[in-house]
Design a protein around this motif. Sequence first.
Motif, short mmCIF file in Angstrom:
data_model
loop_
_atom_site.label_atom_id
_atom_site.label_comp_id
_atom_site.label_asym_id
_atom_site.label_seq_id
_atom_site.Cartn_x
_atom_site.Cartn_y
_atom_site.Cartn_z
N ASN A 22 50.74 28.84 38.90
CA ASN A 22 49.81 29.79 39.65
C ASN A 22 50.65 30.37 40.75
OD1 ASN A 22 47.85 30.61 41.28
ND2 ASN A 22 47.27 28.39 42.10
N ASP A 23 50.38 31.90 40.33
CA ASP A 23 51.37 32.84 41.35
C ASP A 23 50.16 33.33 42.24
OD1 ASP A 23 53.74 32.64 39.96
OD2 ASP A 23 53.39 34.12 38.90
N ASP A 24 49.04 33.18 42.22
CA ASP A 24 47.85 33.55 43.25
C ASP A 24 47.88 32.53 44.35
OD1 ASP A 24 46.67 35.62 41.90
OD2 ASP A 24 45.43 34.30 40.74
N GLU A 25 47.25 33.27 45.54
CA GLU A 25 47.32 32.69 46.94
C GLU A 25 46.01 31.87 46.90
OE1 GLU A 25 47.53 35.54 49.97
OE2 GLU A 25 49.36 36.19 49.37
N HIS A 85 43.46 27.58 41.69
CA HIS A 85 42.75 27.52 40.35
C HIS A 85 42.96 26.01 39.35
CE1 HIS A 85 43.03 31.72 39.97
NE2 HIS A 85 44.09 31.82 40.31
N GLN A 124 48.96 27.69 45.11
CA GLN A 124 50.20 28.41 44.71
C GLN A 124 51.44 27.75 44.73
OE1 GLN A 124 50.85 31.77 47.83
NE2 GLN A 124 51.67 33.02 46.16
N HIS A 182 37.09 29.42 38.75
CA HIS A 182 36.60 30.98 38.68
C HIS A 182 36.49 31.28 37.14
CE1 HIS A 182 39.81 30.69 41.57
NE2 HIS A 182 38.79 31.41 42.44
N THR A 201 51.53 32.43 33.45
CA THR A 201 51.11 32.34 34.85
C THR A 201 49.76 32.62 35.13
OG1 THR A 201 51.50 34.91 35.19
CG2 THR A 201 53.46 33.23 35.63
N SER A 242 47.77 34.81 37.61
CA SER A 242 48.10 35.94 38.61
C SER A 242 46.89 36.99 38.70
CB SER A 242 49.20 36.76 38.27
OG SER A 242 49.72 37.58 39.18
N HIS A 243 46.31 37.31 39.82
CA HIS A 243 45.26 38.19 40.19
C HIS A 243 44.09 37.79 39.45
CE1 HIS A 243 48.06 40.83 42.30
NE2 HIS A 243 49.03 40.82 41.16
N TYR A 244 43.70 36.52 39.52
CA TYR A 244 42.51 36.03 38.64
C TYR A 244 42.43 36.08 37.46
CZ TYR A 244 40.61 35.65 43.37
OH TYR A 244 40.35 35.20 44.65
N GLN A 245 43.86 36.32 36.58
CA GLN A 245 43.99 36.37 35.17
C GLN A 245 44.83 35.16 34.82
OE1 GLN A 245 44.85 40.28 34.20
NE2 GLN A 245 43.13 41.28 34.92
#
Length: 79
Positions: A25-28, A31, A47, A68, A2, A4-7
């Motif tokens: 992609n679990d981030d809002e 990426h 997401q 990022h 995944t 998540s949290h910019y990782q």
Amino acid sequence: ATMSHYQFVPGNLTVKKGALVTWYNDDEIQHQIYSPDLFFNSDGMYQGASFSYKFDTPGTFEIRCTIHAGMRAKVTVEP
């Protein structure tokens, strides 16, 4: 795997040759996955989106998010 949290989670992944790795992609935020070693580049992923790549070559390969710069991971492919 995944994003998540910019990782990338996990940050270091070991797979066998021929493995298909899928990142979700679990981030809002958006990426985009890029490998300078293997020359692949995903589309922008919002997401819930995913991107898969089949690792056919043994070695260790860097994975980055082009959006990022601090997001980096490595995939080690065993024979």
